[in-house]
Design an enzyme around this catalytic site. Structure first.
Site, PDB file in Angstrom:
ATOM      1  N   GLU A  59       0.830  -1.212   0.000  1.00 28.39           N
ATOM      2  CA  GLU A  59       0.000   0.000   0.000  1.00 28.39           C
ATOM      3  C   GLU A  59       0.862   1.258   0.000  1.00 28.39           C
ATOM      4  O   GLU A  59       0.530   2.241  -0.657  1.00 28.39           O
ATOM      5  CB  GLU A  59      -0.952   0.013   1.210  1.00 28.39           C
ATOM      6  CG  GLU A  59      -2.122  -0.947   1.076  1.00 28.39           C
ATOM      7  CD  GLU A  59      -3.039  -0.639  -0.112  1.00 28.39           C
ATOM      8  OE1 GLU A  59      -3.095   0.509  -0.551  1.00 28.39           O
ATOM      9  OE2 GLU A  59      -3.678  -1.580  -0.616  1.00 28.39           O
ATOM     10  N   TYR A  86      -6.641   6.688   4.133  1.00 27.69           N
ATOM     11  CA  TYR A  86      -6.854   5.677   3.093  1.00 27.69           C
ATOM     12  C   TYR A  86      -6.046   4.410   3.383  1.00 27.69           C
ATOM     13  O   TYR A  86      -6.574   3.287   3.359  1.00 27.69           O
ATOM     14  CB  TYR A  86      -6.470   6.216   1.698  1.00 27.69           C
ATOM     15  CG  TYR A  86      -6.410   5.082   0.703  1.00 27.69           C
ATOM     16  CD1 TYR A  86      -7.572   4.555   0.165  1.00 27.69           C
ATOM     17  CD2 TYR A  86      -5.188   4.459   0.390  1.00 27.69           C
ATOM     18  CE1 TYR A  86      -7.547   3.452  -0.680  1.00 27.69           C
ATOM     19  CE2 TYR A  86      -5.150   3.351  -0.452  1.00 27.69           C
ATOM     20  CZ  TYR A  86      -6.335   2.867  -0.974  1.00 27.69           C
ATOM     21  OH  TYR A  86      -6.295   1.767  -1.795  1.00 27.69           O
ATOM     22  N   ASP A 135      -9.859   4.068  -3.532  1.00 23.38           N
ATOM     23  CA  ASP A 135      -8.742   4.523  -4.374  1.00 23.38           C
ATOM     24  C   ASP A 135      -9.305   5.035  -5.715  1.00 23.38           C
ATOM     25  O   ASP A 135     -10.526   5.125  -5.889  1.00 23.38           O
ATOM     26  CB  ASP A 135      -7.720   3.392  -4.574  1.00 23.38           C
ATOM     27  CG  ASP A 135      -8.266   2.270  -5.452  1.00 23.38           C
ATOM     28  OD1 ASP A 135      -9.467   2.294  -5.802  1.00 23.38           O
ATOM     29  OD2 ASP A 135      -7.485   1.365  -5.804  1.00 23.38           O
TER      30      ASP A 135
END
Ligand code: SF4
Length: 358
Positions: free
Chosen positions: A47, A130, A148
């Site tokens: 990520e 996020y 996303d």
């Protein structure tokens, strides 16, 4: 479609999405085989690398990092220099610094285990809302939807969201959360990401293959490609500067950038300030002193690079100096043959290639 049909198709979406995912999920280096639990370290590493960088580019870097540092404890014990060196070429180097700081914090404050809540994850360096949501959903199956770019596109089309990005983000977030299945939150999120990447693509979405095509508002209107709506972009002002390529036989003169700020701690060749109103003479005055022995030659052409907030144009000056020339205090000589192991950002790689080229 009647109102009742629309409600029923909306209710069925999470299950349809998971059924599609079970048949079509992408194979990615950080994903475990279907049905196996994801490793929080791999999820986190991927990520962070995927922030601002595409899946194709990230793949080899992810494998390299994993081979060198197979778990968060080994990464937490590595030196920042080694991490920056391994990161060189991926760009956005503050991510590498935060990656290292985060591994150190997990090792020091959490016994080498990632926290299993969004809040706990957000307390770590480099993990924003996020990324916390993505790790929580994918590694710990917490019911949260990380939105996303792929998910933004699918959801804005599914519901024909007319508000432009970025203002539409909260609305899209809310709508995306309705697509979470009661369990398998991580798979719900990854299903939407995969759908956006392989079916609901920016151009020519393959609506016939889409498990959510019944009741997709943009497909019914026939203008799917126009979503998500975007506010017009402002691009930064062009900045200009000079880079100085000084060679001493087979060695090149380099220095480290300041720890804080753009490309913090990375290696660079000496250079001038980067300014919107850069004057060639003023830039040349910032060349390294080298006791006045350097004879500067300006290479034809310029090197261009685009940073997030501004484009850059560099003129390149070269000089060859005698074998015993000492490096200025804050600089050092490095063999040109070992430049690959330096933490050189892409803009510097371009400048060096231009300066050393014929
Ligand atoms: Fe995207 Fe088409 Fe699926 Fe709608 S039907 S979500 S536009 S691929």
């Amino acid at each position: 479609m009647t109102k009742q049909d629309a409600v029923e198709s909306a209710d069925a979406r999470p299950a349809l999405l998971l059924a599609w995912y079970d048949r079509h999920r992408r194979r990615l280096p950080w994903r475990p085989p279907a049905g196996e639990r994801a490793d929080p370290y791999r999820v986190w590493l991927s990520e962070i690398m995927l922030q601002q960088t595409g899946v194709k580019t990230v793949g080899p870097y992810f494998e390299k990092f994993l081979a060198r540092w197979p778990d968060v404890a080994s990464l937490g014990r590595a030196s920042l220099d080694d991490v920056l060196r391994m990161w060189a070429g991926l760009g956005y180097y503050s991510r590498a610094r935060n990656l290292h700081a985060c591994a150190v914090a997990v090792l020091r404050d959490h016994g080498g285990l990632f926290p299993d809540t969004e809040e706990g994850l957000r307390s770590l360096p480099g993990i924003g809302p996020y990324t916390a949501s993505a790790i929580a959903a994918i590694a710990f199956d917490i019911r949260t939807m990380p939105v996303d770019g792929n998910i933004e596109r699918v959801v804005s089309r599914l519901y024909a969201v007319e508000d432009p990005l970025p203002q539409a983000k909260p609305k899209i977030q809310q709508l995306a959360a309705t697509l979470l299945a009661d369990c398998r939150a991580g798979d719900s999120a990854q299903a939407l990401m995969d759908l956006g990447s392989s079916v609901c693509t920016p151009k020519k979405p393959a609506c016939a293959l889409c498990p959510l095509n019944e009741g997709c508002a943009a497909r019914m209107r026939g203008d799917a490609e126009t979503f998500p709506r975007k506010a017009p972009k402002k691009s930064g002002t062009l900045r200009r500067g000079a880079a100085f390529i000084v060679t001493r036989g087979d060695e090149l003169l380099v220095r480290s950038r300041p720890e804080k700020g753009l490309l913090g701690g990375m290696t660079e060749v000496p250079g001038s300030d980067w300014l919107a109103a850069q004057d060639d003479k003023a830039a040349l005055k910032q060349a390294p002193a080298l006791n006045g022995i350097a004879r500067w030659h300006r290479k034809a052409g310029v090197v261009t690079h685009v940073f997030t907030h501004f484009p850059l144009e560099l003129v390149i000056y070269t000089a060859k100096v005698p074998a015993r020339t000492r490096a200025p205090d804050d600089m050092r000589w490095v063999p040109i043959a070992t430049l690959d192991s330096e933490a050189l950002p892409n803009v510097m790689r371009k400048a060096i290639a231009h300066g050393l080229g014929e």
